[in-house]
Write a protein that holds these residues in place. Structure first.
Motif: not given
Lengths: 443, 512
Positions: A73-80, A411-423
């Protein structure tokens, strides 16, 4: 050469009518030294069969969102996108039309833009909207420029919850137009306000997926004499959440891709831009307006052109000339198909799917879900490097989200983060596949 | 209703006229609880942080058949290139091949996400690299930024590159002036002003082009750049462009070229050989991507060697394992990219279409297309020159031909009237009142995709109208259009009392 109608006999007859001997006589103004004697070093024309094969070969190398469990995701989304939408935007009279400069023969375009403007105003909870802009990020930078015009102040305060690419676009514009911008954490925004502040720009749901109540912030921004700009990168969220207009926003900008438009690797997308009635004449971009014709019949025209570059030139509100007409058409058709009830259902389907996914992922050993309140996207923390996890998931055929390192390499402090989207396209099987793959990757 | 219109178009009971149906707004027929989609909402809890939307939105819905009929009916009120010649000068409306559309809709292009791992989209990166190669080869330039989303966005990108170069050399503070000819698109001065520059106009000389002496007279150590369109908006090639570029370069300034008219010279002239430092290319103009009633556009920018190191990100760069997408400054060591212009990588959908067009045309077809575009414009000029007047005399033009309203003097018919009468004859009007340097301008651009037959039809209509105007048949013009879906629309009323959205009837009444 199938795209060119002339025969050699046509060309000869036309040259004769013009009164010249050969085609290069028509290029006489081109300095001799600059005339290409030979063709550029590029292939000759291809048949349609050859073209299709070449395109198919390149396309086949890519992993399409619809072919795998997909959570990016992050600004673009997989919609039908309903088949009806793509069918209608391919109507020749829409797709191959130009800007409606001659309104009497462009009522189709002008009426749908008027409908689009109304839908966007309703959705954002604002008074008026324009006839679309390039995309959400450029709309955001235009909103900052507009706030600077309205307040005659130079500084933009940017929330760190704003998509970093949006921030980068604003900062690029700010740098070259010699305006100032500062990025601050959300809890420091109030302190950053001063008498030079033109605007505060925040995003909800923000880039990490968190939803925000902006009412108190709006009051503080207004007390400081600045405008509140709210950016929405997932426009579908407005079907489920309190709209920015009801929380005190002065300008709302959004990425409209989610409704009616495909992923397209980042473009073409669709910028939405809405504001209060009192700022209409400071708004950038095109506007369709209602009027009457000589017979008194209702009709539509492009209006308030006195703000625009073709009349005001170096005093125009922006240099923008194009909008995203066809993308706006796709948006307005899809939203018309859904109606209010369909939109609310779709938004809720997205949300509940994301909640279920968050609960699934929270069961995976070592994974923490960091976002409590969200729409269809949230942030997880994984043991180890998020980008590596995403690459390993991709090797297993799961596109598991956006590693924070893709957006913040510094930003090494964010290196273990993943942003996850569902639709709404995410199935229970997709969720199970994600969980299984993640367990393997983290094992 | 005026008598003339009444005679020709008697009223019907419904307001409809056979195939031409009066179509209400969706807000007048739809209902919030009607829908053309089936959505299953899963069971489960909500985690919206107490921010659930409680208010009604008011959005009307239509069923699928109603939606189809509404938009099909609207579409029939539009003129389009697929229905006839679109001779808009400076706008370039050429045939939009459907093979482009088919290519752009392949799931491998249409259904990929800008942030999915790069190794899952090598075909997309290959296409961007191939497109870059074609654009650089056709233009003879050093670097290309694909990301700008439209021509005007490309102008910003190009001028930002120029400003970044001046910043790097420490001269930005002193170079505050951008020279723009008075024949330029309004986007040119607007772009310069947006970047904090002072715009200094330069008048075109009597033949409609820019004189090197005029540039020499105003260029100085305070000049950052000149923005020139070539071929220019009078339809003429700037014959002295090489000398103008040299004057600017000697003064430490750069030459920006508005590439709106590149379709006249593609594969005939390389901008790099003219001394241009930055130039945008409108993919929809030169490379046939559809314009869609206003957009989307796509405006890649090409840079000379001097500006190339400052080109913005993201862009495709050659790497050891093939091409890769550079997204951050660390990905392009030794360069100083000036920033980011849009959230993602640009208009991929348009890249595919433009690439499909270029492959279909090839170098030979591109060259033939430029020649045919210029041939067609000159054919129109030659066949209308005995009736229509030209502001700079009867001289060879490029892919568009400029007429003015001098020949209509004392007829009571204006350029706008003539345009509206052309609508009644079944043609989209040419560009009117632009460029501003010509009085009552009519800028005609046929493009290369028009056949001799369609040009002859257009020419015959133009000749007939001109003769009717000169014969004093004023009403035919002042009453026009008589047969379009709408007669002349009141633009002044729209601007004085802007109605920019539909309001529910009771609220609209209360507001009055």
């Amino acid at each position: 050469m199938r795209l060119l109608p002339h025969t050699d006999a046509d060309r000869a007859a036309m040259l004769a009518a013009i009164g010249v001997r050969e085609i290069d006589d028509l290029f006489a103004d081109v300095p001799e030294a600059a005339r290409l004697k030979e063709l550029p070093d590029l292939p000759r024309h291809a048949s349609e069969i050859e073209l299709e094969r070449a395109m198919q070969r390149m396309a086949d190398k890519n992993v399409a969102a619809s072919s795998v469990p997909f959570f990016v995701g992050c600004g673009a989304y997989n919609h039908h996108v309903p088949a009806t939408v793509d069918h209608l935007i391919q109507r020749s009279e829409f797709m191959t039309a130009y800007t409606p400069y001659q309104p009497e023969v462009a009522q189709g375009t002008l009426q749908y833009l008027f409908e689009f403007q109304t839908q966007v105003a309703m959705l954002t909870g604002m008074d008026v909207a324009n006839a679309s802009m390039y995309d959400g990020s450029t709309a955001a930078s235009e909103a900052v420029l507009m706030a600077q015009r309205v307040t005659k102040r130079p500084k933009a305060v940017i929330s760190t919850g704003l998509h970093p690419h949006y921030r980068a676009v604003i900062e690029t514009f700010g740098h070259f137009s010699e305006h100032e911008s500062v990025a601050v954490e959300d809890d420091e925004i109030a302190e950053a306000l001063d008498d030079k502040t033109a605007c505060v720009i925040v995003q909800t749901p923000d880039v990490f997926g968190r939803v925000h109540d902006l009412r108190k912030l709006a009051d503080k921004v207004h007390e400081a004499g600045a405008l509140l700009i709210v950016a929405v990168t997932e426009v579908l969220s407005l079907g489920a959440l309190t709209p920015p207009g009801e929380m005190g926003a002065d300008i709302v900008v959004a990425e409209g891709q989610s409704i009616g438009n495909g992923l397209n690797f980042g473009g073409p997308y669709l910028g939405l831009f809405a504001t209060r009635q009192k700022y209409v004449r400071q708004m950038p971009g095109r506007l369709a307006g209602e009027t009457t014709d000589e017979d008194g019949k209702r009709g539509f025209v492009l209006t308030l052109a006195t703000r625009e570059q073709h009349i005001r030139r170096d005093r125009a509100t922006s240099n923008i000339c194009t909008n995203s007409g066809l993308c706006a058409l796709a948006f307005t058709i899809h939203l018309t198909l859904m109606g209010e009830s369909g939109l609310r259902d779709l938004a809720l389907a997205n949300h509940r799917t994301a909640v279920a996914l968050a609960d699934d992922l929270a069961q995976v050993s070592g994974v923490k879900v960091l976002t409590d309140q969200f729409f269809n996207e949230f942030t997880i923390q994984v043991p180890g490097d998020g980008a590596q996890v995403i690459d390993k998931l991709a090797d297993k055929g799961v596109l598991g989200g956006v590693p924070a390192a893709r957006l913040w390499p510094d930003r090494p402090d964010l290196a273990d983060r993943i942003i996850v989207a569902a639709t709404e396209t995410t199935t229970p099987e997709d969720r199970a596949a994600y969980v299984a793959a993640l367990k393997e990757v983290l094992a | 209703m005026t008598k003339a219109a009444n005679d020709i178009r008697p009223a019907t009971f419904t307001g409809n006229r056979a195939l031409q149906i009066e179509e209400p707004l969706i807000f007048e027929t739809g209902a919030p609880d009607r829908s053309g989609v089936d959505i299953t909402v899963p069971e489960g809890e909500n985690r919206l942080g107490g921010l659930e939307r409680r208010s009604e939105i008011g959005l009307p819905g239509l069923s699928e058949p109603e939606t189809v009929r509404h938009y099909v009916r609207l579409s029939r009120n539009n003129y389009a290139i697929d229905t006839g010649i679109f001779p808009l000068g400076s706008c370039t409306m050429k045939h939009n091949p459907r093979a482009n559309e088919k290519s752009a809709r392949l799931p491998g292009f249409a259904d990929i996400h800008p942030l999915q791992p790069q190794n899952t989209v090598p075909g997309a990166i290959e296409l961007m690299e191939t497109l870059s190669h074609w654009l650089l080869t056709l233009t003879g330039m050093e670097a290309v930024a694909l990301s700008p989303k439209a021509g005007a966005h490309g102008e910003l990108c190009g001028m930002m590159g120029i400003k970044a170069a001046h910043e790097a050399s420490g001269e930005n503070a002193q170079r505050r002036i951008v020279i723009v000819p008075d024949s330029a698109h309004g986007t040119n001065p607007a772009t310069a002003a947006l970047l904090g520059y002072e715009v200094r106009p330069v008048e075109v000389r009597e033949d409609g082009t820019v004189s090197p002496d005029a540039v020499r007279a105003i260029v100085g150590p305070d000049t950052a750049a000149m923005m020139l369109t070539n071929p220019n908006t009078c339809g003429l090639f700037e014959p002295d462009i090489i000398e103008i570029a040299e004057i600017l370069h000697e003064a430490g300034a750069y030459l920006y070229c508005d590439g709106a008219n590149f379709n006249a010279i593609a594969a005939k002239v390389r901008p790099g050989d003219l001394g241009i430092d930055a130039m945008h290319l409108n993919l929809h103009k030169t490379f046939s991507t559809p314009h869609g009633g206003g957009g989307p556009g796509s405006g890649p920018v090409i840079f000379s060697k001097a500006i190339a190191p400052f080109a913005p990100l993201p862009r495709v760069v050659a790497g050891q394992d093939g091409a890769a997408l550079a997204e951050f400054a660390d990905d392009v060591p030794g360069e100083q990219p000036f920033g980011r212009l849009t959230a993602f990588h640009g208009q991929m959908g348009m890249f595919v279409r433009a690439m499909a067009y270029m492959m279909a045309q090839g170098a030979d077809g591109m060259r033939q297309a430029s020649e045919d575009a210029v041939l067609n414009a000159n054919y129109i000029r030659a066949r209308l020159r005995d009736v229509f007047s030209q502001p700079y005399g009867d001289r060879i033009c490029m892919h568009e031909v400029l007429f003015d309203d001098h020949f209509l003097k004392d007829t009571g018919v204006t350029t706008l009237d003539l345009a509206k009468a052309l609508i009644d004859e079944g043609f989209h009007p040419m560009t009117v009142y632009f460029p501003l340097v010509a009085h009552g301008a009519m800028l005609v651009e046929p493009t290369e995709s028009e056949s001799k037959h369609s040009l002859d039809q257009f020419i015959d209509a133009m000749r007939a109208l001109a003769k009717a105007a000169l014969a004093g048949e004023t009403e035919r013009f002042t009453e026009a259009p008589r047969f379009a879906p709408r007669r002349r629309l009141d633009e002044v009323k729209a601007a004085r009392h802007p109605v920019l959205r539909w309001e529910p009837p009771q609220q609209a009444k209360a507001a009055e």
